[in-house]
Design an enzyme around this catalytic site. Structure first.
Site, PDB file in Angstrom:
ATOM      1  CG  HIS A  15      13.186  -9.052 -15.585  1.00  0.00           C
ATOM      2  ND1 HIS A  15      13.684  -8.902 -16.859  1.00  0.00           N
ATOM      3  CD2 HIS A  15      12.473  -7.921 -15.319  1.00  0.00           C
ATOM      4  CE1 HIS A  15      13.300  -7.731 -17.335  1.00  0.00           C
ATOM      5  NE2 HIS A  15      12.565  -7.120 -16.429  1.00  0.00           N
ATOM      6  CB  SER A  67      12.733  -3.517 -14.265  1.00  0.00           C
ATOM      7  OG  SER A  67      11.353  -3.589 -14.376  1.00  0.00           O
ATOM      8  CD  GLU A  72      16.561 -11.377 -18.248  1.00  0.00           C
ATOM      9  OE1 GLU A  72      17.773 -11.212 -18.359  1.00  0.00           O
ATOM     10  OE2 GLU A  72      15.744 -10.435 -18.337  1.00  0.00           O
ATOM     11  CG  ASN A  92      15.760  -4.474 -19.481  1.00  0.00           C
ATOM     12  OD1 ASN A  92      15.277  -4.117 -20.558  1.00  0.00           O
ATOM     13  ND2 ASN A  92      15.030  -4.644 -18.390  1.00  0.00           N
TER      14      ASN A  92
HETATM   15  N1  NAD Z   1       5.846  -2.689 -16.912  1.00  0.00           N
HETATM   16  C1  NAD Z   1       6.834  -3.444 -17.420  1.00  0.00           C
HETATM   17  O1  NAD Z   1       7.058  -3.493 -18.638  1.00  0.00           O
HETATM   18  C2  NAD Z   1       7.683  -4.278 -16.498  1.00  0.00           C
HETATM   19  C3  NAD Z   1       8.453  -5.331 -17.037  1.00  0.00           C
HETATM   20  C4  NAD Z   1       9.216  -6.127 -16.170  1.00  0.00           C
HETATM   21  C5  NAD Z   1       9.214  -5.853 -14.816  1.00  0.00           C
HETATM   22  N2  NAD Z   1       8.461  -4.814 -14.316  1.00  0.00           N
HETATM   23  C6  NAD Z   1       8.487  -4.588 -12.867  1.00  0.00           C
HETATM   24  O2  NAD Z   1       7.304  -5.143 -12.297  1.00  0.00           O
HETATM   25  C7  NAD Z   1       6.922  -4.402 -11.142  1.00  0.00           C
HETATM   26  C8  NAD Z   1       5.504  -3.911 -11.305  1.00  0.00           C
HETATM   27  O3  NAD Z   1       5.436  -3.099 -12.458  1.00  0.00           O
HETATM   28  P1  NAD Z   1       4.043  -2.789 -13.202  1.00  0.00           P
HETATM   29  O4  NAD Z   1       4.418  -2.259 -14.540  1.00  0.00           O
HETATM   30  O5  NAD Z   1       3.123  -3.950 -13.088  1.00  0.00           O
HETATM   31  O6  NAD Z   1       3.501  -1.583 -12.291  1.00  0.00           O
HETATM   32  P2  NAD Z   1       1.988  -1.167 -12.024  1.00  0.00           P
HETATM   33  O7  NAD Z   1       2.050   0.209 -11.471  1.00  0.00           O
HETATM   34  O8  NAD Z   1       1.130  -1.421 -13.217  1.00  0.00           O
HETATM   35  O9  NAD Z   1       1.510  -2.175 -10.877  1.00  0.00           O
HETATM   36  C9  NAD Z   1       1.941  -2.089  -9.544  1.00  0.00           C
HETATM   37  C10 NAD Z   1       0.744  -2.401  -8.670  1.00  0.00           C
HETATM   38  O10 NAD Z   1       1.172  -2.501  -7.318  1.00  0.00           O
HETATM   39  C11 NAD Z   1       0.166  -1.923  -6.498  1.00  0.00           C
HETATM   40  N3  NAD Z   1       0.748  -1.525  -5.203  1.00  0.00           N
HETATM   41  C12 NAD Z   1       1.090  -0.297  -4.759  1.00  0.00           C
HETATM   42  N4  NAD Z   1       1.562  -0.379  -3.487  1.00  0.00           N
HETATM   43  C13 NAD Z   1       1.527  -1.693  -3.149  1.00  0.00           C
HETATM   44  C14 NAD Z   1       1.859  -2.407  -1.978  1.00  0.00           C
HETATM   45  N5  NAD Z   1       2.335  -1.809  -0.900  1.00  0.00           N
HETATM   46  N6  NAD Z   1       1.659  -3.731  -1.972  1.00  0.00           N
HETATM   47  C15 NAD Z   1       1.177  -4.373  -3.067  1.00  0.00           C
HETATM   48  N7  NAD Z   1       0.841  -3.740  -4.201  1.00  0.00           N
HETATM   49  C16 NAD Z   1       1.015  -2.416  -4.249  1.00  0.00           C
HETATM   50  C17 NAD Z   1      -0.329  -0.737  -7.304  1.00  0.00           C
HETATM   51  O11 NAD Z   1      -1.625  -0.331  -6.859  1.00  0.00           O
HETATM   52  C18 NAD Z   1      -0.335  -1.308  -8.712  1.00  0.00           C
HETATM   53  O12 NAD Z   1      -1.575  -1.899  -9.066  1.00  0.00           O
HETATM   54  C19 NAD Z   1       7.957  -3.287 -10.993  1.00  0.00           C
HETATM   55  O13 NAD Z   1       8.970  -3.702 -10.131  1.00  0.00           O
HETATM   56  C20 NAD Z   1       8.491  -3.145 -12.413  1.00  0.00           C
HETATM   57  O14 NAD Z   1       9.788  -2.594 -12.442  1.00  0.00           O
HETATM   58  C21 NAD Z   1       7.688  -4.051 -15.118  1.00  0.00           C
END
Ligand code: NAD
Length: 306
Positions: free
Chosen positions: A133, A112, A145, A184
């Protein structure tokens, strides 16, 4: 379009939606999820998306969950990383990816906020490192994005945009790896003003939401702010900017209202109170309303393309 093997790193909130939309586009997807419980819940969460969108269940067979990274990305043309938002972790994952995939495999991060310039800093082949993104939920919100850092090649940009467009997304080219990208920055510029209005007692939080949803938000999905400026005329836009901009909030840090709420444990729907109070059931109703609305829009878009 050519069908690829695609790797997804992290099967959490974003990862499972990204895996779904790529499988729905006909690609074979390997998901690396190290957490046993989260990995085990993947089929249930993917089936819930299938139910919501009414897609053909056969697409789920194209998604395989893995407890190790290498088999998940073996033979992949693209890898989408959706692991937790921590720079050292993402750098470690990208280093592992570099030794597990071909030199031309595109390595995309869904971060993000962390610049892919930093994530890919120590890689040998930095021209294939790119930001993608997605917006939550990634299988329902059309925008992605696609962020070009100073090393990303034009070929990597083109191939990623093509893949996402073919999967039914709306990719946009972000030409510099700036914090917050485009979406954002716009969203938080509005939120900064909203916090300032509530803190100054101009209106309450509920009124801010009504003004957005029933006012300019009612047309935003079909009329962006640049189009709107051209629609009303730039002479009027200039007159308004001359009068108004000096009054808009320009605080260069997170607002006190936000800091105080967090300090008091008022975190929003999950604690029953944030900017407003949330009675039991109200938060679930908001989530259901959002999910229904986004799913209806996604189905309508799909229908209009067939
Ligand atoms: N949640 C949102 O609204 C959103 C929106 C856009 C971008 N993002 C970005 O997407 C990414 C993931 O966010 P999310 O909300 O899905 O988080 P999340 O916590 O739901 O998912 C992350 C997953 O990664 C796994 N994980 C942990 N260590 C790991 C490793 N070493 N290798 C592979 N997987 C591993 C975790 O077990 C978990 O299931 C982040 O960078 C976040 O900033 C999130």
């Amino acid at each position: 379009m050519q069908k690829h093997k695609i790797g997804v790193i992290g099967g959490g909130l974003m990862g499972h939606g990204i895996a779904y939309l790529l499988a729905a586009a006909g690609h074979d997807v390997g998901v690396f999820e190290p957490n046993t419980e989260i990995r085990a819940s993947l089929p249930r969460r993917l089936a819930a998306i299938l139910d919501l969108l009414g897609d053909d269940a056969a697409l789920l067979k194209r998604i395989a969950a893995h407890e190790q990274l290498a088999p998940a990305v073996q033979g992949a043309g693209f890898v989408f990383e959706a692991a937790p938002e921590k720079l050292p972790l993402k750098q470690k994952i990208f280093a592992e990816l570099e030794s597990a995939v071909a030199a031309e495999t595109i390595l995309a991060s869904n971060s993000s906020a962390i610049p892919t310039t930093e994530i890919g800093r120590d890689l040998k082949h930095r021209e294939r490192v790119i930001g993608t993104h997605f917006w939550n939920p990634p299988h329902l919100v059309p925008l992605v994005e696609v962020i070009q850092n100073e090393k990303t090649s034009e070929v990597a940009m083109r191939d990623t945009m093509d893949l996402l467009r073919d999967a039914g997304k709306t990719p946009v080219h972000v030409r510099r790896d700036v914090p917050g990208f485009v979406g954002n920055r716009l969203q938080h510029a509005m939120k900064r003003e909203a916090f300032a209005l509530v803190a100054a007692g101009v209106c309450d939080a509920e009124t801010v939401d009504t003004v957005v949803k029933e006012g300019f938000g009612a047309r935003t999905a079909v009329l962006g702010p640049m189009e709107q400026s051209d629609l009303v005329g730039l002479d009027l836009a200039l007159d308004i900017a001359d009068v108004l901009y000096e009054h808009l909030d320009r605080t260069a840090s997170a607002p006190a209202i936000l800091r105080d709420k967090v300090k008091a444990g008022k975190l929003g729907m999950k604690t029953g109170e944030g900017l407003r109070k949330w009675a039991p059931g109200e938060a679930d109703a908001v989530r259901a309303r959002l999910s229904r609305f986004l799913a209806e829009q996604a189905k309508a878009r799909k229908k209009s393309k067939t």
